[in-house]
Every structure is written in structure tokens, then in C-alpha cells.
Design a protein around this motif. Structure first.
Motif, mmCIF file in Angstrom:
data_model
loop_
_atom_site.group_PDB
_atom_site.id
_atom_site.type_symbol
_atom_site.label_atom_id
_atom_site.label_comp_id
_atom_site.label_asym_id
_atom_site.label_seq_id
_atom_site.Cartn_x
_atom_site.Cartn_y
_atom_site.Cartn_z
ATOM 1 N N LEU A 84 -1.243 42.923 -75.492
ATOM 2 C CA LEU A 84 -1.850 43.939 -74.634
ATOM 3 C C LEU A 84 -2.696 44.905 -75.457
ATOM 4 O O LEU A 84 -3.843 45.209 -75.099
ATOM 5 N N LEU A 85 -2.155 45.379 -76.574
ATOM 6 C CA LEU A 85 -2.913 46.283 -77.440
ATOM 7 C C LEU A 85 -4.147 45.590 -78.017
ATOM 8 O O LEU A 85 -5.213 46.206 -78.128
ATOM 9 N N VAL A 108 -11.551 44.829 -75.734
ATOM 10 C CA VAL A 108 -12.422 45.271 -74.642
ATOM 11 C C VAL A 108 -13.182 46.529 -75.046
ATOM 12 O O VAL A 108 -14.402 46.627 -74.839
ATOM 13 N N GLN A 109 -12.487 47.506 -75.647
ATOM 14 C CA GLN A 109 -13.151 48.739 -76.045
ATOM 15 C C GLN A 109 -14.178 48.490 -77.147
ATOM 16 O O GLN A 109 -15.249 49.095 -77.153
ATOM 17 N N LEU A 148 -4.314 41.963 -84.300
ATOM 18 C CA LEU A 148 -3.188 42.086 -83.372
ATOM 19 C C LEU A 148 -2.883 40.756 -82.698
ATOM 20 O O LEU A 148 -1.709 40.411 -82.493
ATOM 21 N N PHE A 149 -3.917 40.004 -82.352
ATOM 22 C CA PHE A 149 -3.683 38.684 -81.771
ATOM 23 C C PHE A 149 -3.013 37.754 -82.777
ATOM 24 O O PHE A 149 -2.123 36.978 -82.420
ATOM 25 N N ALA A 150 -3.424 37.837 -84.031
ATOM 26 C CA ALA A 150 -2.798 37.008 -85.068
ATOM 27 C C ALA A 150 -1.344 37.409 -85.272
ATOM 28 O O ALA A 150 -0.476 36.551 -85.455
ATOM 29 N N ALA A 151 -1.063 38.699 -85.245
ATOM 30 C CA ALA A 151 0.314 39.169 -85.397
ATOM 31 C C ALA A 151 1.176 38.734 -84.214
ATOM 32 O O ALA A 151 2.336 38.353 -84.381
ATOM 33 N N ALA A 152 0.591 38.780 -83.018
ATOM 34 C CA ALA A 152 1.331 38.340 -81.832
ATOM 35 C C ALA A 152 1.615 36.844 -81.898
ATOM 36 O O ALA A 152 2.684 36.390 -81.483
#
Length: 66
Positions: free
Chosen positions: A7-8, A14-15, A56-60
Motif C-alpha cells: 500500500l505504501l 502514484v505520487q 517498497l515493492f521489493a521489500a514486500a
């Protein structure tokens, strides 16, 4: 935790993209432009948000599913 990271990452992506769209097309979108202390550094901040989103996507992705 995985969903929170995703989500983050999505919000940062997007931002960041909206900030880059604003800089190159002059559309009034995104949160980066409304932050006064980033005057003159909007492109760098938006690019940083995109890189942060990828991290963040890689961490998720690295988190194991329960």
C-alpha cells in the motif's frame, strides 16, 4: 506487513508519477508541488518517490506469506 508495504509503495508510486506528470505537462496534480520546502526540487523528489516505491515493492515481495 506485506500488504502495508504494498500500500505504501502504491501511494509513493502514484505520487511520484503524478509529480513527474505535473513537471513535464503543467497539470496541477500530486502532493509534491504543494510542499513549499521542495521548491525547485520537485523532479528529484518525484523521482525519489518512484525509487522508494520500487524499494517498497521489493521489500514486500521479500516477505514470506504466512
Amino acid at each position: 506487513m506485506r500488504q502495508l508495504l504494498e500500500l505504501l509503495g502504491f501511494i509513493a508510486l502514484v505520487q511520484g508519477v503524478m509529480g513527474l506528470v505535473h513537471e513535464f505537462t503543467d497539470w496541477r496534480v500530486g502532493l509534491v508541488q504543494s510542499l513549499g520546502f521542495l521548491d525547485g526540487y520537485e523532479v528529484y523528489a518525484s523521482g525519489g518517490l518512484v525509487v522508494l516505491a520500487l524499494a517498497l515493492f521489493a521489500a514486500a515481495e521479500g516477505r514470506k506469506r504466512p
